[in-house]
Design a protein around this motif. Structure first.
Motif, mmCIF file in Angstrom:
data_model
loop_
_atom_site.group_PDB
_atom_site.id
_atom_site.type_symbol
_atom_site.label_atom_id
_atom_site.label_comp_id
_atom_site.label_asym_id
_atom_site.label_seq_id
_atom_site.Cartn_x
_atom_site.Cartn_y
_atom_site.Cartn_z
ATOM 1 N N UNK A 12 24.436 -63.102 35.042
ATOM 2 C CA UNK A 12 22.830 -63.455 34.699
ATOM 3 C C UNK A 12 22.260 -61.953 34.723
ATOM 4 N N UNK A 13 21.599 -61.369 34.358
ATOM 5 C CA UNK A 13 20.758 -59.976 34.718
ATOM 6 C C UNK A 13 19.424 -60.432 34.422
ATOM 7 N N UNK A 14 18.412 -59.557 35.145
ATOM 8 C CA UNK A 14 17.098 -59.373 34.964
ATOM 9 C C UNK A 14 16.714 -59.149 33.682
ATOM 10 N N UNK A 15 17.259 -58.073 32.867
ATOM 11 C CA UNK A 15 16.958 -57.936 31.573
ATOM 12 C C UNK A 15 18.020 -57.428 30.715
ATOM 13 N N UNK A 16 18.349 -58.101 29.475
ATOM 14 C CA UNK A 16 19.288 -57.612 28.925
ATOM 15 C C UNK A 16 19.309 -56.074 28.406
ATOM 16 N N UNK A 17 18.236 -55.454 28.175
ATOM 17 C CA UNK A 17 18.131 -54.287 27.883
ATOM 18 C C UNK A 17 18.801 -53.116 28.990
ATOM 19 N N UNK A 18 18.559 -53.615 30.317
ATOM 20 C CA UNK A 18 19.203 -52.770 31.294
ATOM 21 C C UNK A 18 20.845 -52.979 31.263
ATOM 22 N N UNK A 19 21.246 -54.053 30.871
ATOM 23 C CA UNK A 19 22.734 -54.226 30.628
ATOM 24 C C UNK A 19 23.082 -53.465 29.531
ATOM 25 N N UNK A 20 22.400 -53.528 28.417
ATOM 26 C CA UNK A 20 22.874 -52.615 27.349
ATOM 27 C C UNK A 20 22.861 -51.130 27.551
ATOM 28 N N UNK A 21 21.757 -50.877 28.169
ATOM 29 C CA UNK A 21 21.817 -49.302 28.952
ATOM 30 C C UNK A 21 23.112 -48.931 29.355
ATOM 31 N N UNK A 22 23.538 -49.783 30.738
ATOM 32 C CA UNK A 22 24.550 -49.648 31.337
ATOM 33 C C UNK A 22 25.878 -49.529 30.595
ATOM 34 N N UNK A 23 26.046 -50.581 29.649
ATOM 35 C CA UNK A 23 26.989 -50.589 28.481
ATOM 36 C C UNK A 23 27.337 -49.513 27.886
ATOM 37 N N UNK A 24 26.354 -49.109 27.149
ATOM 38 C CA UNK A 24 26.134 -47.766 26.396
ATOM 39 C C UNK A 24 27.018 -46.450 27.337
ATOM 40 N N UNK A 25 26.287 -46.439 28.526
ATOM 41 C CA UNK A 25 26.471 -45.280 29.202
ATOM 42 C C UNK A 25 27.986 -45.363 29.579
ATOM 43 N N UNK A 26 28.560 -46.680 29.474
ATOM 44 C CA UNK A 26 29.904 -46.887 29.923
ATOM 45 C C UNK A 26 30.949 -46.675 28.747
ATOM 46 N N UNK A 27 30.377 -46.345 27.564
ATOM 47 C CA UNK A 27 31.219 -46.044 26.420
ATOM 48 C C UNK A 27 31.447 -47.257 25.582
ATOM 49 N N UNK A 28 30.690 -48.575 25.762
ATOM 50 C CA UNK A 28 30.865 -49.768 24.887
ATOM 51 C C UNK A 28 29.997 -49.686 23.770
#
Length: 245
Positions: A154-170
């Motif tokens: 569970x994350x506070x905001x999906x947007x933050x997870x998306x930024x992190x995933x994209x920065x990780x090459x996903x």
């Protein structure tokens, strides 16, 4: 709901939230006042816990104990912290498959999605703290026990997870009708995360602006949409199909 899946009493619920217990939802008695109750409301808002205000009769049906106007439902399954979870997945898997659920609110859809995700080898499911279906007994039952086998964060905001995933090459792929691109035309062999939207509104427009690809399923009949758990299954199995070629 059995007692082991409940916390009742204002102070007990505050302490459970502060201790990061896997709380699905807090039921609050309408009209309740007092400093301690205000502290509970503030703690709920700060931690983005799902809550609703209900009559005292509802709380009395939930538990026979002295609830003090507050009953919290907790999950028998704990949630994992997003960043260390993703780091561990990326270390072990060169082409991970993740699933993001943007406010899926029906518990049976949630359970069915978890079941399909586990069958498709999804490495983790990520959901927002606010607006998501609870991981309660119904969801676990519908998942046929798969909820015990797949990490859920569970994350506070999906947007933050998306930024992190994209920065990780996903690569982020959104399931939406607001595109001309078919899921069958995308390359899904690389690291990717599928995003499924809520049953009534779909994916939030602000999230759609962030993704790498939007994709839809071809529709041949009179009905223009599929149940979200069914659509999710088709998307995930297209990933499986491509990776087995």
């Amino acid at each position: 709901m059995t007692d082991k899946n409940q916390i009742y009493g204002i102070r007990a619920v505050i302490e459970a939230i502060q201790a990061n217990q896997p709380i699905n939802k807090v039921y609050l008695q309408k009209g309740l006042k007092g400093d301690l109750f205000k502290e509970l409301e503030s703690t709920i808002r700060k931690n983005k816990i799902s809550s609703s205000y209900v009559p005292a009769e509802k709380l009395n049906r939930l538990t026979e104990h002295n609830h003090q106007g507050v009953v919290a439902n907790i999950s028998s399954i704990g949630f994992q912290d997003f960043e260390p979870l993703l780091e561990g997945i990326l270390e072990k898997n060169t082409a991970p498959l993740l699933l993001l659920l943007d406010q899926i609110s029906d518990v049976r859809n949630f359970g069915a999605i978890i079941r399909t995700a586990e069958c498709c080898g999804v490495d983790a499911i990520i959901v927002p703290k606010s607006g998501s279906a609870p991981l309660n007994d119904d969801a676990i039952k519908t998942s046929a026990g798969a909820a015990f086998n797949i990490p859920i964060s569970k994350v506070d905001h999906l947007k933050d997870a998306i930024f992190y995933l994209q920065a990780s090459g996903v690569k982020l792929v959104a399931a939406t009708e607001k595109t001309n691109e078919s899921i069958f035309d995308l390359d899904l062999k690389q690291p990717c995360a599928i995003i499924m939207g809520s049953e009534d509104r779909g994916i939030n427009p602000s999230i759609l602006k962030m993704v790498d690809n939007k994709a839809k399923l071809p529709m041949m009949g009179e009905i223009a949409s599929l149940n979200v758990s069914v659509a999710c299954g088709v998307f995930l199995y297209e990933v499986v199909r491509q990776r087995q070629l």
